[in-house]
Write a protein that holds these residues in place. Structure first.
Motif, PDB file in Angstrom:
ATOM      1  N   HIS A 190       1.125  -1.141   0.919  1.00  0.00           N
ATOM      2  CA  HIS A 190      -0.150  -0.145  -0.195  1.00  0.00           C
ATOM      3  C   HIS A 190       0.629   1.068   0.199  1.00  0.00           C
ATOM      4  CE1 HIS A 190      -4.046  -1.394   0.442  1.00  0.00           C
ATOM      5  NE2 HIS A 190      -3.622  -2.507   0.919  1.00  0.00           N
ATOM      6  N   LYS A 191       1.817   1.224   0.817  1.00  0.00           N
ATOM      7  CA  LYS A 191       2.835   2.355   0.080  1.00  0.00           C
ATOM      8  C   LYS A 191       3.477   2.749  -1.107  1.00  0.00           C
ATOM      9  CE  LYS A 191       7.525   4.092   2.214  1.00  0.00           C
ATOM     10  NZ  LYS A 191       8.141   3.513   3.585  1.00  0.00           N
ATOM     11  N   ARG A 216       0.784   4.123  -3.088  1.00  0.00           N
ATOM     12  CA  ARG A 216       0.470   5.909  -2.854  1.00  0.00           C
ATOM     13  C   ARG A 216       1.332   6.425  -3.372  1.00  0.00           C
ATOM     14  NH1 ARG A 216      -2.476   9.018   1.934  1.00  0.00           N
ATOM     15  NH2 ARG A 216      -2.012  10.724   1.151  1.00  0.00           N
ATOM     16  N   ASP A 267       5.089  12.923  -5.918  1.00  0.00           N
ATOM     17  CA  ASP A 267       4.719  12.463  -5.189  1.00  0.00           C
ATOM     18  C   ASP A 267       5.679  12.410  -4.309  1.00  0.00           C
ATOM     19  OD1 ASP A 267       3.050   9.091  -7.727  1.00  0.00           O
ATOM     20  OD2 ASP A 267       2.617  12.137  -6.497  1.00  0.00           O
ATOM     21  N   LYS A 274       0.285  12.589   7.291  1.00  0.00           N
ATOM     22  CA  LYS A 274      -0.235  11.842   6.442  1.00  0.00           C
ATOM     23  C   LYS A 274       0.296  10.159   5.945  1.00  0.00           C
ATOM     24  CE  LYS A 274       0.888  14.438   2.352  1.00  0.00           C
ATOM     25  NZ  LYS A 274      -0.064  14.597   2.016  1.00  0.00           N
ATOM     26  N   LEU A 332      -2.624   7.686   5.425  1.00  0.00           N
ATOM     27  CA  LEU A 332      -2.304   6.121   4.691  1.00  0.00           C
ATOM     28  C   LEU A 332      -2.545   4.906   5.729  1.00  0.00           C
ATOM     29  CD1 LEU A 332      -0.650   4.465   2.471  1.00  0.00           C
ATOM     30  CD2 LEU A 332       1.515   5.204   3.695  1.00  0.00           C
ATOM     31  N   GLU A 346      -6.401   4.415   5.512  1.00  0.00           N
ATOM     32  CA  GLU A 346      -6.812   4.068   3.684  1.00  0.00           C
ATOM     33  C   GLU A 346      -6.265   2.722   3.379  1.00  0.00           C
ATOM     34  OE1 GLU A 346      -4.707   6.339   0.793  1.00  0.00           O
ATOM     35  OE2 GLU A 346      -5.647   8.384   1.369  1.00  0.00           O
ATOM     36  N   ARG A 383      -2.595   2.556  -9.098  1.00  0.00           N
ATOM     37  CA  ARG A 383      -2.011   4.353  -8.755  1.00  0.00           C
ATOM     38  C   ARG A 383      -1.340   4.741  -9.743  1.00  0.00           C
ATOM     39  NH1 ARG A 383      -4.495   5.380  -3.678  1.00  0.00           N
ATOM     40  NH2 ARG A 383      -6.161   4.168  -3.143  1.00  0.00           N
TER      41      ARG A 383
END
Length: 767
Positions: free
Chosen positions: A44-45, A48, A93, A110, A114, A117, A138
């Motif tokens: 997931h890191k 994003r 980003d 942030k 994260l 999310e 993404r």
């Protein structure tokens, strides 16, 4: 300083690589001995921030930071943050997650967002488990909006200035303008023009899929060696590489029943009532991409309208598609017809992932132009295969519109025309063909999609196989009207095994003016080059048949390998023949060259005479059906040779070797009469694009959209190359052809007399 118990960055990168390869969280966790939640957070890191590197956090700066950094002015924040090697997009980003004293937002906040999310993603209403999540989503859709319609990172993106953008126009952006000086060289005395160099540069960037950072470094390096020879910014590259994102449509389908949902899915599936969320469907990769045909056709026709219908034909001869009986019977004025294919391609031999494209060609263009202008309409990728009803829906819907309403386009003179479009021919292998027709596979009764041959079940080895020997009293051909009636009977009575090989309605019954029987062809690339030819070669060389009369000894194999290694093929055959001992790795073009060119010579004194004559029945008929022109009498003669070849297989090799591929040979001549000779509508036309699809997918970071962009950009570069490099030297044209994998700049073979052509470099002797 590194954090306590921090996982090495190499391990984190390996987690992402394994996830991209299709491995699930649990399998990655077990392989790398990491906790399941750790693997999930790493993925997931990366989704994003597009990185696995440790992000800076708030708190007291380390002593190693120079003091001037702590007192930096706010405007320097746009250029702060960790430098990535994934291009400008990655840098933008990461700028939003820079050191706390250089940006206004709290990085801990942030990270908390994260984690939030990640928890929300786990609790979302997904129909399949989290191992199916698409990590490339993404990257494909980086600007996911919130409920208010605003980009959450809009502020950061707005403030960050891209170092490759310049407000003024690049003075070299007009190099492809017709009025540009063609003779301008990159430096005095050079044989390379500026226009040729920039075209080669674009081809190089596309072939190797260079990131923005790599492209900038390449431009700087070339400008360092030859100042002013190329643009100093990426503006030129951006203007001449196709921006395909706005043209691509994202079509969604239900993850439970694979029902087609369209571009906007709604809140639930109309078939299975599954709760739906567009965000979750995108994250779970329940979508495929579509590039509408209308825009592509408009561009191709504007450039090649003068070549429509300019096929090289002779009176009363069968040649290209336009000479076929079915084409002439259904030809309509003011319309064009398409040949399309939908074969699948596995990404790797050991991979469960595959790519399913729908590729199209315009039959009214000459064969050479068809090969250069293959249109990519649909691209599906994932595990297994798609539900064909869902997969074909966008294609069928667009063809309905184009066939009834047509589309308007302008030719080079500015004249506006309206043209309707019809799909007439489908090219695919036997497995996909039976699935698309919704017929029984060829291993079942009535498995042929062209006739009502029932087949016979015979023993082969330790098992059984279905064979299709020649029937003495003949076999009736299928027709579309009977097929539709059988489909209705099957559906109304609920026959689980189908009726006469028909399992139900084909999705292509909805395609306007398409015949689900005659519209399919027994493609000779699959049937002959990858079917009959390797089957018989393996019979000759397989030690299992060592006592058979047709078997060739190991010494014969060595002699054949030696003979093949000594062959020097002409330039038109791009690959030198490999040894028969390596035949398991041969491609279709290699089998074709072996059958048509090499085997009649090298097998003459090695294969027993009876079997050699039998083999030549096949080869002679193929030469007729693959010739440039053929009369109806010659096609009938080839048909007799093929019938004799198939009928002799049981007596020479055994009934168990009369395979379905051998049976398809009986339908090749009907295909030639209906739609032109075999070369006019084979899968070889699509092989170049299919190979490029697999190459691009293997290295593409954002696979589907990048593939679309690469394919269309390649086509545009090739079109420009035929004009820009028409007078260039051999070294330049050869380099361009190798980088674009095309031979459009090579000279055609020479015609020395009627129906006699030379291959390779020829010289006329006056002696």
């Amino acid at each position: 300083m590194p954090r306590r118990n921090e996982i090495p960055e190499g391990i984190r990168s390996k987690v992402v690589d394994m996830h991209n390869a299709g491995m699930g969280y649990k399998l990655i966790s077990k392989s790398l001995e990491l906790h399941h939640s750790t693997v999930r957070k790493i993925i997931h890191k990366w989704i994003r921030f597009n990185t696995v590197a440790t992000l800076p956090r708030s708190g007291r700066p380390t002593k190693k930071l120079p003091s001037r950094t702590r007192t930096a002015q706010p405007e320097e924040a746009d250029h702060a943050g960790p430098a990535g090697d994934r291009g400008d997009k990655t840098q933008v980003d990461l700028q939003s997650a820079g050191p706390a004293h250089l940006i206004k937002e709290d990085p801990d906040k942030k990270m908390r967002e994260l984690n939030s999310e990640c928890e929300d993603a786990d609790s979302a209403d997904y129909s399949s488990d989290s191992d199916e999540e698409d990590p490339m989503l993404r990257v494909l859709f980086p600007t996911t909006t919130n409920d208010t319609g605003e980009d959450p990172d809009h502020k950061t993106h707005k403030n960050s200035a891209s170092c490759d953008e310049t407000p003024e126009d690049d003075p070299m952006e007009q190099i492809f303008d017709p009025n540009f000086d063609d003779e301008k060289k990159i430096y005095a005395g050079s044989s390379v023009s500026v226009r040729a160099l920039l075209l080669l540069l674009l081809a190089f960037i596309l072939k190797h899929d260079l990131s923005k950072a790599a492209t900038k470094d390449l431009l700087a390096l070339l400008n360092l060696m030859v100042p002013g020879c190329i643009p100093s910014s990426l503006q030129f590259i951006k203007k001449h590489l196709t921006d395909i994102d706005k043209k691509t449509e994202i079509h969604l389908y239900c993850p439970r029943c694979e029902n087609y949902l369209g571009v906007e899915p709604g809140t639930e599936c109309g078939v299975c009532q599954q709760r739906l969320s567009k965000k979750s469907l995108l994250e779970k990769a329940n979508y495929f991409l579509v590039l509408p045909l209308e825009n592509q056709l408009r561009k191709v026709l504007k450039r090649l309208h003068s070549k429509l219908g300019k096929h090289f034909t002779k009176d009363d001869y069968v040649s290209d598609v336009n000479t076929g009986g079915e084409y002439k019977h259904k030809e309509q004025e003011g319309s064009i017809t398409l040949t399309f294919t939908c074969d699948s391609s596995p990404l790797l031999n050991s991979s469960k992932f595959s790519v399913w494209p729908i590729l199209c060609t315009i039959n009214e263009l000459p064969y050479v132009e068809r090969c250069k202008n293959v249109l990519l309409h649909t691209l599906w990728f994932g595990k297994g295969k798609p539900l064909l009803q869902c997969f074909f829906t966008p294609f069928i819907n667009e063809l309905h519109k184009l066939s009834h309403e047509g589309f308007t386009w302008e030719d080079e003179s500015g004249l506006e025309l309206n043209t309707s479009v019809l799909a007439k021919i489908c090219v695919c292998d036997s497995v996909v063909r039976s699935a698309v027709q919704n017929f029984q596979p060829f291993s079942s009764e009535f498995g042929c999609g062209f006739c009502y041959h029932k087949g016979e079940l015979v023993q082969k080895g330790r098992g059984y196989t279905r064979v299709y020997p020649v029937q003495v009293d003949g076999c009736d051909l299928r027709h579309m009207a009977e097929t539709e009636q059988l489909a209705i009977v099957v559906i109304e009575n609920g026959y689980p095994q189908g009726q006469m090989g028909v399992k139900g309605h084909s999705p292509l019954l909805l395609l306007p003016s398409f015949d689900v029987v005659k519209g399919f062809i027994p493609d000779y690339m699959h049937c002959v080059c990858l079917g009959v030819v390797p089957e018989f070669v393996n019979l000759w060389l397989d030690p299992l048949y060592g006592r058979k009369r047709f078997h060739l000894s190991p010494q014969s194999l060595k002699n054949l390998d030696k003979a093949l290694s000594a062959i020097q093929p002409p330039d038109e055959i791009r690959q030198r023949p490999r040894r028969l001992s390596e035949r398991m790795d041969w491609e279709a073009s290699e089998w074709r060259a072996f059958a048509l060119l090499y085997s009649p010579v090298i097998l003459r004194k090695i294969l027993p005479n009876l079997y050699y004559k039998h083999w030549m029945l096949l080869i002679s008929s193929l030469h007729t059906l693959l010739s440039q022109f053929a009369t109806q009498e010659e096609i009938s003669c080839a048909e007799l040779c093929l019938v004799k070849f198939v009928s002799q297989v049981p007596s020479l090799y055994g009934l168990e070797h009369c395979s379905f591929n051998c049976h398809l040979l009986m339908h090749l001549t009907d295909c030639a009469r209906n739609w032109g000779l075999l070369w006019a509508n084979s899968a070889f036309v699509f092989q170049g694009v299919r190979s490029r699809l697999l190459q691009m997918y293997a290295r593409a970071q954002s696979a589907p959209s990048n593939i679309f962009k690469q394919i269309v950009s390649y086509d545009e570069i090739i079109m420009k190359g035929s004009d820009v490099l028409k007078d260039a030297g051999t070294e330049i044209t050869d380099l361009f052809s190798s980088m674009t994998s095309c031979g459009i700049l090579t000279k055609s073979s020479s015609c020395i007399s009627e129906d006699v052509f030379t291959l390779g470099c020829s010289k006329f002797s006056h002696s």
